[in-house]
Write an enzyme that holds these catalytic residues in place. Structure first.
Site, PDB file in Angstrom:
ATOM      1  N   ASP A  92     -12.076  10.361  -7.014  1.00 16.07           N
ATOM      2  CA  ASP A  92     -11.641   9.400  -7.862  1.00 16.07           C
ATOM      3  C   ASP A  92     -12.151   9.462  -9.270  1.00 16.07           C
ATOM      4  O   ASP A  92     -13.232   9.573  -9.797  1.00 16.07           O
ATOM      5  CB  ASP A  92     -12.303   7.977  -7.172  1.00 16.07           C
ATOM      6  CG  ASP A  92     -11.776   6.802  -7.923  1.00 16.07           C
ATOM      7  OD1 ASP A  92     -10.969   6.659  -8.615  1.00 16.07           O
ATOM      8  OD2 ASP A  92     -12.113   5.741  -7.360  1.00 16.07           O
ATOM      9  N   ARG A 137       0.871  -1.239   0.127  1.00 16.29           N
ATOM     10  CA  ARG A 137       0.000  -0.046   0.043  1.00 16.29           C
ATOM     11  C   ARG A 137       0.896   1.352   0.007  1.00 16.29           C
ATOM     12  O   ARG A 137       1.506   1.550   0.898  1.00 16.29           O
ATOM     13  CB  ARG A 137      -0.967  -0.029   1.285  1.00 16.29           C
ATOM     14  CG  ARG A 137      -1.829   1.318   1.286  1.00 16.29           C
ATOM     15  CD  ARG A 137      -2.670   1.557   0.514  1.00 16.29           C
ATOM     16  NE  ARG A 137      -4.013   0.330   0.510  1.00 16.29           N
ATOM     17  CZ  ARG A 137      -4.761  -0.086  -0.660  1.00 16.29           C
ATOM     18  NH1 ARG A 137      -4.768   0.825  -1.660  1.00 16.29           N
ATOM     19  NH2 ARG A 137      -5.596  -1.021  -0.492  1.00 16.29           N
ATOM     20  N   ARG A 196       0.794  -6.446  -9.836  1.00 14.44           N
ATOM     21  CA  ARG A 196       1.338  -5.955  -8.836  1.00 14.44           C
ATOM     22  C   ARG A 196       1.647  -7.154  -7.752  1.00 14.44           C
ATOM     23  O   ARG A 196       2.296  -6.655  -6.598  1.00 14.44           O
ATOM     24  CB  ARG A 196       0.402  -4.941  -8.176  1.00 14.44           C
ATOM     25  CG  ARG A 196      -0.793  -5.373  -7.912  1.00 14.44           C
ATOM     26  CD  ARG A 196      -1.667  -4.058  -7.146  1.00 14.44           C
ATOM     27  NE  ARG A 196      -3.000  -4.316  -7.011  1.00 14.44           N
ATOM     28  CZ  ARG A 196      -3.968  -3.654  -6.367  1.00 14.44           C
ATOM     29  NH1 ARG A 196      -3.537  -2.435  -6.007  1.00 14.44           N
ATOM     30  NH2 ARG A 196      -5.263  -3.900  -6.302  1.00 14.44           N
ATOM     31  N   HIS A 234       0.373   3.520 -10.700  1.00 15.91           N
ATOM     32  CA  HIS A 234      -0.666   4.211  -9.588  1.00 15.91           C
ATOM     33  C   HIS A 234       0.278   4.774  -8.422  1.00 15.91           C
ATOM     34  O   HIS A 234       0.179   4.274  -7.330  1.00 15.91           O
ATOM     35  CB  HIS A 234      -1.420   2.609  -9.084  1.00 15.91           C
ATOM     36  CG  HIS A 234      -2.621   3.155  -8.205  1.00 15.91           C
ATOM     37  ND1 HIS A 234      -2.540   4.053  -7.047  1.00 15.91           N
ATOM     38  CD2 HIS A 234      -3.888   2.722  -8.520  1.00 15.91           C
ATOM     39  CE1 HIS A 234      -3.886   3.870  -6.712  1.00 15.91           C
ATOM     40  NE2 HIS A 234      -4.571   3.291  -7.385  1.00 15.91           N
ATOM     41  N   GLU A 243      -1.987   8.869 -11.208  1.00 13.28           N
ATOM     42  CA  GLU A 243      -1.678   7.675 -11.772  1.00 13.28           C
ATOM     43  C   GLU A 243      -1.489   7.811 -13.165  1.00 13.28           C
ATOM     44  O   GLU A 243      -2.518   8.267 -14.321  1.00 13.28           O
ATOM     45  CB  GLU A 243      -2.902   6.689 -11.485  1.00 13.28           C
ATOM     46  CG  GLU A 243      -2.912   6.650  -9.977  1.00 13.28           C
ATOM     47  CD  GLU A 243      -4.543   5.881  -9.519  1.00 13.28           C
ATOM     48  OE1 GLU A 243      -4.757   4.853 -10.347  1.00 13.28           O
ATOM     49  OE2 GLU A 243      -4.975   6.227  -8.741  1.00 13.28           O
TER      50      GLU A 243
HETATM   51  O1  TA6 Z   1      -7.023   4.207  -9.054  1.00 14.11           O
HETATM   52  C1  TA6 Z   1      -8.138   4.713  -7.974  1.00 14.11           C
HETATM   53  C2  TA6 Z   1      -8.623   3.039  -7.458  1.00 14.11           C
HETATM   54  O2  TA6 Z   1      -9.032   2.499  -8.519  1.00 14.11           O
HETATM   55  C3  TA6 Z   1      -9.663   3.471  -6.346  1.00 14.11           C
HETATM   56  O3  TA6 Z   1     -10.829   3.276  -6.828  1.00 14.11           O
HETATM   57  C4  TA6 Z   1      -9.199   2.752  -5.167  1.00 14.11           C
HETATM   58  O4  TA6 Z   1      -9.872   2.085  -4.581  1.00 14.11           O
HETATM   59  C5  TA6 Z   1      -7.721   2.518  -5.618  1.00 14.11           C
HETATM   60  O5  TA6 Z   1      -7.469   2.514  -6.778  1.00 14.11           O
HETATM   61  C6  TA6 Z   1      -7.019   1.582  -4.832  1.00 14.11           C
HETATM   62  O6  TA6 Z   1      -7.303   0.242  -5.105  1.00 14.11           O
HETATM   63  P1  TA6 Z   1      -6.794  -1.048  -4.424  1.00 14.11           P
HETATM   64  O7  TA6 Z   1      -7.249  -2.188  -5.122  1.00 14.11           O
HETATM   65  O8  TA6 Z   1      -5.267  -0.854  -4.196  1.00 14.11           O
HETATM   66  O9  TA6 Z   1      -7.260  -1.029  -3.022  1.00 14.11           O
END
Ligand code: TA6
Length: 278
Positions: free
Chosen positions: A197, A59, A84, A154, A254
């Site tokens: 978002d 994260r 990932r 991201h 991103e």
């Molecule tokens: O890029 C934005 C996003 O798609 C959000 O909707 C959000 O939930 C995030 O990425 C994180 O996603 P993850 O799968 O890493 O929890």
């Protein structure tokens, strides 16, 4: 200096340090989770409670979302693809000069990936670490059929406080609001006082993140979509591997090929997504 390391649980990382910057990259996901210029604060945000564990996405840092961005139509498949959480292979590294180090990692299809996505591929990430952080994510189709990808680098940026930041460079750009699924148009610069978002489209110029004490630039190539995300209070408290107040100190911008900006890649052809942070 390039050091290959393993955490106590066997999680493999590569530490890089030269006279201008330092970075740490996990072999799982080719995930850059630390980047800091000499004498400055880290540019990437990393959750204090992130997992560093096989099969779980880190994260923070720069997750590589590939071969799909967001949800897959098949809800049993992982959000943001499998790259990932897959173990990448180290290809090479080199000290270009005392200020610049480069490293290349790759992922190729396996029995496991073919079960989730039925194409043969090679995915290569070349990372260059200096007073700029550059990434080149190259997808090559090794299959007999064309395939379509969506993807993103991201990036989680560390910010002093989310209420103090402004993003410039997206004024008048159309965007898809992923909270309402409505198409909108950006008016002015972006600042934050609620969950955001959004998938910005038709992006071609530089994006500038203006924080209280620093300005960070992002330039993408091979991409015309940019996702801007902050979970804000309520969603942050439900996110995995994030403290409830984490939304205050992070912001994702991103570099993407998302939604209408998908890429069709023919057999033996490649597409490269480039992102530079400076
Ligand atoms: O890029 C934005 C996003 O798609 C959000 O909707 C959000 O939930 C995030 O990425 C994180 O996603 P993850 O799968 O890493 O929890």
């Amino acid at each position: 200096m390039i050091v290959h390391k393993k955490l106590a649980n066997g999680f493999a990382c590569i530490e890089i340090k030269n006279s201008s910057a330092e970075a740490t990259i996990a072999l799982q996901g080719a995930h850059i989770f630390h980047y800091k210029r000499e004498g400055e604060e880290p540019i990437l945000w990393l959750s204090e409670v992130s997992d560093f564990e096989a099969g779980k996405a880190i994260r923070g840092g720069i997750p590589v979302c590939w071969p799909w961005f967001g949800f897959n139509e098949d809800k049993t498949l992982p959000q943001h693809g499998f790259a990932r959480t897959a173990l990448w292979e180290f290809v090479c590294s080199g000290e270009v000069d005392e200020k610049t180090t480069s490293i290349t990692l790759k992922l190729t299809h396996s029995d496991e990936t073919l079960k989730m996505w039925c194409y043969k591929f090679e995915l290569e990430l070349k990372i260059t670490i200096s007073d700029r952080l550059s990434m080149e994510l190259k997808t090559t189709n090794l299959d007999r059929e064309s395939f379509t990808i969506t993807q993103a680098l991201h990036t989680y940026f560390a910010v002093s406080h989310i209420s103090d930041v402004t993003i410039k460079g997206l004024d008048r750009k159309p965007y898809l609001d992923a909270l309402t699924w409505k198409n909108e148009v950006q008016k002015g610069d972006i600042s934050f006082n609620q969950e955001v978002d959004r998938v910005y489209q038709e992006v071609d110029g530089e994006i500038v993140l203006i924080d209280k004490n620093r300005i960070v630039h992002l330039k993408n190539e091979g991409s015309s979509s940019v996702v801007v995300w902050n979970p804000w209070i309520e969603k942050c408290s439900r996110m995995s591997a994030m403290k409830p107040t984490a939304y205050e100190s992070m912001l994702c911008i991103e570099s993407a090929n998302a939604f209408d900006d998908f890429k069709v890649i023919k057999p033996n052809e490649s597409h490269t997504l480039r992102a530079t942070i400076y």
